[in-house]
Every structure is written in structure tokens, then in C-alpha cells.
Write a protein that holds these residues in place. Structure first.
Motif, PDB file in Angstrom:
ATOM      1  N   THR A 279       0.654  -1.254   0.118  1.00 38.54           N
ATOM      2  CA  THR A 279      -0.476  -0.027   0.016  1.00 38.54           C
ATOM      3  C   THR A 279       0.822   1.782  -0.336  1.00 38.54           C
ATOM      4  O   THR A 279       2.250   0.933   0.374  1.00 38.54           O
ATOM      5  CB  THR A 279      -0.915  -0.037   1.312  1.00 38.54           C
ATOM      6  N   SER A 280       0.447   2.499   0.042  1.00 35.00           N
ATOM      7  CA  SER A 280       0.739   3.644   0.188  1.00 35.00           C
ATOM      8  C   SER A 280       1.752   4.034   0.903  1.00 35.00           C
ATOM      9  O   SER A 280       1.277   3.606   1.926  1.00 35.00           O
ATOM     10  CB  SER A 280       0.107   4.126  -1.088  1.00 35.00           C
ATOM     11  N   SER A 281       2.329   5.336   1.154  1.00 25.06           N
ATOM     12  CA  SER A 281       3.613   5.084   2.234  1.00 25.06           C
ATOM     13  C   SER A 281       2.285   6.278   2.675  1.00 25.06           C
ATOM     14  O   SER A 281       2.820   6.650   3.710  1.00 25.06           O
ATOM     15  CB  SER A 281       4.576   6.151   1.416  1.00 25.06           C
ATOM     16  N   LYS A 282       1.193   6.710   2.471  1.00 23.32           N
ATOM     17  CA  LYS A 282       0.750   7.872   2.817  1.00 23.32           C
ATOM     18  C   LYS A 282      -0.610   6.556   4.179  1.00 23.32           C
ATOM     19  O   LYS A 282      -1.226   7.455   4.543  1.00 23.32           O
ATOM     20  CB  LYS A 282      -0.298   8.565   1.724  1.00 23.32           C
ATOM     21  N   GLY A 321      -7.507   6.925   0.507  1.00 23.80           N
ATOM     22  CA  GLY A 321      -5.422   5.942   0.190  1.00 23.80           C
ATOM     23  C   GLY A 321      -4.638   6.468   1.419  1.00 23.80           C
ATOM     24  O   GLY A 321      -3.590   6.453   1.353  1.00 23.80           O
TER      25      GLY A 321
END
Length: 407
Positions: A279-282, A321
Motif C-alpha cells: 500500500t501507499s506510504s500515505k 488511500g
């Protein structure tokens, strides 16, 4: 990339397997059916009550006339002389075998009674209370014996008339019992049909995954032999293993999986690490497990990991996200509580149960199976619970899993 490609293929396969998915996902609206049945039941009971009351009024009127005739026969019997034939009068008086009768004097003292079930004790108090109650509820039949002697007759509804008044309520109870049994049966049948549908879809998915996974394994081995130093091949290995695990998960739906004792924390760490890498670093993952906490739980690791991953994916969708997913555990009363909290949009309170229904989804694209299967995995295979612990619009949602500790 490899696993994502084949997951897209699996999704396409499901669409081919179920051409009209919305029709298959359509469930019987039990609330509407129950409302219609209860409405019909209400109409039946109202009609029955009205008709029964009409018949009861007619019978009550007939009983009133019968008692007036009985009162006149009693009067004639009292004033008859020795030479008068009283056989007919006795026949009329003795013909009343169902209506309780109380004959009192001008001071409302009991003179005689008929068809009355007397108590074994406090007989005088019993009659005094009866007469007082009847004086408040009905107009007595006056019996003028002479110019100076007046008597009164009070009577109660016959036993038949009393039973007739209770008939609509008995009928309502029987119909309601039938409706409850019918609804329960409908729920069981519906759940069985849904189980068959989900099991069929799951096994078909596992079957469709088998061929491409075998092909990927063969290509991977060929690439290893040709490019032994390629840095991407280990990652491809991991993706293929992941696809094999996904196929294994789907194949276990509907069959009894192998449940073994495992330490909970490493399983949670493995699931979180897998999601964090994809998954995104966000999206920030926080895992709170007290260091002194020792949690051994009977579980099927592939299925339980799938539940955690599904809850995390739903959280990511809810947060669009960006946000934080916190997984925490605590032990109490020989149970372990696993909370998966997000900082997403939140869920309305009236949808806490709706979101677990098969086919329900708030996404533009989606099957609405994730939470339904997750709950089924936790409840049916792990004998635990999965529910919405709390949620606040604009703040986030917390799902809670409850499992029994291994003793």
C-alpha cells in the motif's frame, strides 16, 4: 505487478461465471416480506375480532332474553298456589345450565344462585364481591313478586360466550406462531442458498486460479534458469506464493479448514507487513500488542490473515488511500479482543449490521462479499465474533474481532 494482473483475470473469470451478478446477489427482502405477512395477520385478526364481537353481541342478546324468560318463570314459580301446574316453570328454570345467575333481595343480599362455581372458603365474601361487581357493570332484571316484595336477578356471560371472546386472541397466537416458524424457515433456506452460492463462487475461483498459477510457476523456473541473478525474480516468487495462498483460501470456503493453535501476535505482524509492503506510504500502520501479552488461539492462519487484510483494505478505501490503521489487542475473561481502527469516513449507526449482508457495498465497483465472508470465517470456522465496535462520521471506524483463548 504479477499478482495484480492475475487477480484482474480472476475478477474477469468471476464475471464470466456469473453473467448477471446483480441478480445473483439480490437477496430476498425479508423485512418487506415480514411487514406484508404481519400486515395480513393484523387484517385477519381485526376481521376475526369484529366478526366474533358481532356474534358475541347476538349471543349476549339471546342470553338476555333467556334470562328475562327465566326471571318470569321464577316469579311465577314463587307466586304459584298449590293447585297450579308448575312443571313447565320448573322445566324453564332447570333449562339454564350454562349462565351463572344471582338472585338478590331489595337490599342486595343473595337469595339464591345457579351455575356458579363456589370457592371452598369465604363463600359469603365471594358472593358479596360478585354482586357488587355486577351492580356496577349491568342493569338487573327486576322481579316484582308483590307490591311490597321486589327481587333482582344478575347474571354473567355463559361459559360458551366467555370462550368466544378469547377466540380471536387464541387465533392470533396460533397464526403468529405459524408466521414465526415460516420466517425462521425462510431465513434458514435463504442462508443455505447463500452458502451454496458463496461456496460455488469460491471453489470456482480457486479452480480458475490453479491453471495460471501453474503456468506462472513454470515460467518462473524457466526465468530462474536463464537469469539466475535477476533481482526481480525473488519478488515474483513471493507474488506467486501469495497467489497460491489466495487460491488456498478460496478452496477452504465451504469445507472444514485445519484449525491449529498459533500465537496471535506473529500472525498479525505477518498480515500487517504484507499490507504495508503493498500500500501507499500515505497509509500508516500501527500495531499495539502489549509485550507481556501471550495469546495462543486456535485458528486457520490463511483464512484469519485474509480477514485482517480485508479489514485493512476496507479501511484504505474508507480513508481514500490516506490515513492511519491501528490494530490493537487486549485479553480479558479468557478472550482476546482484536480492534482494527481507521481514520476514514465512518459508518452510520443504522448500517452497522447492513454492511455484513452479502452483496452490500458502498463502492462503485465491488461485490459486497468481503465483510460477509470475513464474518463467516470468524464465526463459523473460529467460533468468534466480528462486529462494528464503534464509528463516527468523519472520524473513523473500529471493527472488533473476539476469539477464545486456547486453554
Amino acid at each position: 505487478m504479477c499478482s495484480n494482473f492475475w487477480l484482474v483475470q480472476v475478477q474477469k473469470t468471476l464475471y464470466l461465471c456469473v453473467p448477471k451478478r446483480r441478480k445473483i446477489m439480490k437477496r430476498l427482502t425479508l423485512n418487506h416480506i415480514s411487514t406484508a405477512v404481519l400486515g395480513l395477520l393484523f387484517i385477519i385478526v381485526i376481521v376475526s375480532v369484529l366478526y366474533t364481537n358481532y356474534i358475541a353481541e347476538q349471543l349476549a342478546e339471546e342470553e338476555r332474553k333467556k334470562m328475562e324468560l327465566w326471571a318470569e318463570a321464577t316469579k311465577q314459580f314463587i307466586i304459584a298456589d298449590e293447585n297450579e301446574n308448575i312443571d313447565f316453570l320448573l322445566q324453564v328454570m332447570e333449562g339454564n345450565t350454562t349462565i351463572p345467575v344471582y338472585m338478590v333481595d331489595a337490599d342486595y343480599h343473595l337469595l339464591m344462585s345457579r351455575n356458579v362455581r363456589e370457592p371452598k372458603r369465604n363463600v359469603e365474601e365471594f358472593y358479596a364481591d360478585k354482586i357488587a361487581t355486577l351492580r356496577e357493570s349491568q342493569q338487573p332484571i327486576k322481579v316484582q313478586i308483590s307490591d311490597d316484595i321486589v327481587q333482582y336477578i344478575y347474571y354473567e356471560d355463559s361459559y360458551l360466550l366467555k370462550r368466544l371472546y378469547y377466540f380471536p386472541y387464541i387465533e392470533f397466537s396460533l397464526i403468529l406462531t405459524f408466521v414465526i416458524i415460516a420466517v425462521i424457515t425462510l431465513l434458514i433456506v435463504q442462508r443455505s442458498e447463500q452458502n451454496s452460492l458463496w461456496i460455488g463462487l469460491s471453489k470456482e475461483t480457486a479452480h480458475q486460479l490453479g491453471t495460471p498459477i501453474s503456468s506462472l510457476n513454470a515460467w518462473n523456473e524457466l526465468l530462474k534458469a536463464r537469469y539466475p541473478d535477476d533481482a526481480l525474480l525473488p519478488q515474483m516468487d513471493e507474488d506467486i506464493k501469495r497467489l497460491q495462498m489466495i487460491a488456498e483460501r478460496f478452496s477452504k470456503i465451504g469445507s472444514q479448514p485445519e484449525v491449529e493453535v498459533h500465537e496471535l501476535v506473529p500472525v498479525l505482524q505477518e498480515a500487517v507487513n504484507y499490507m504495508r509492503a503493498r500500500t501507499s506510504s500515505k497509509v500508516e500502520y500501527i500495531l499495539h500488542t502489549p509485550p507481556a501479552e501471550h495469546c495462543e488461539v486456535k485458528m486457520c492462519v490463511p483464512l484469519f490473515e485474509w480477514v485482517i487484510e480485508n479489514l485493512c483494505k476496507n479501511a484504505i478505501d474508507s480513508m481514500e488511500g490516506v490515513g492511519t490503521i491501528t490494530i490493537s489487542t487486549q485479553v480479558a475473561d479468557r478472550k482476546v479482543f482484536i480492534d482494527v481502527a481507521d481514520t476514514g469516513k465512518g459508518i452510520d449507526r443504522h448500517r452497522y449490521k447492513t454492511i455484513f449482508r452479502p452483496g452490500y457495498t458502498s463502492k462503485k465497483r465491488g461485490w459486497g462479499l468481503g465483510l460477509s465472508l470475513s464474518r463467516r470465517i470468524i464465526e463459523d470456522y473460529h467460533h468468534g465474533k466480528l462486529f462494528v465496535k464503534q464509528s463516527q462520521i468523519g472520524v473513523g471506524t473500529t471493527f472488533r474481532i473476539v476469539l477464545e483463548l486456547n486453554h
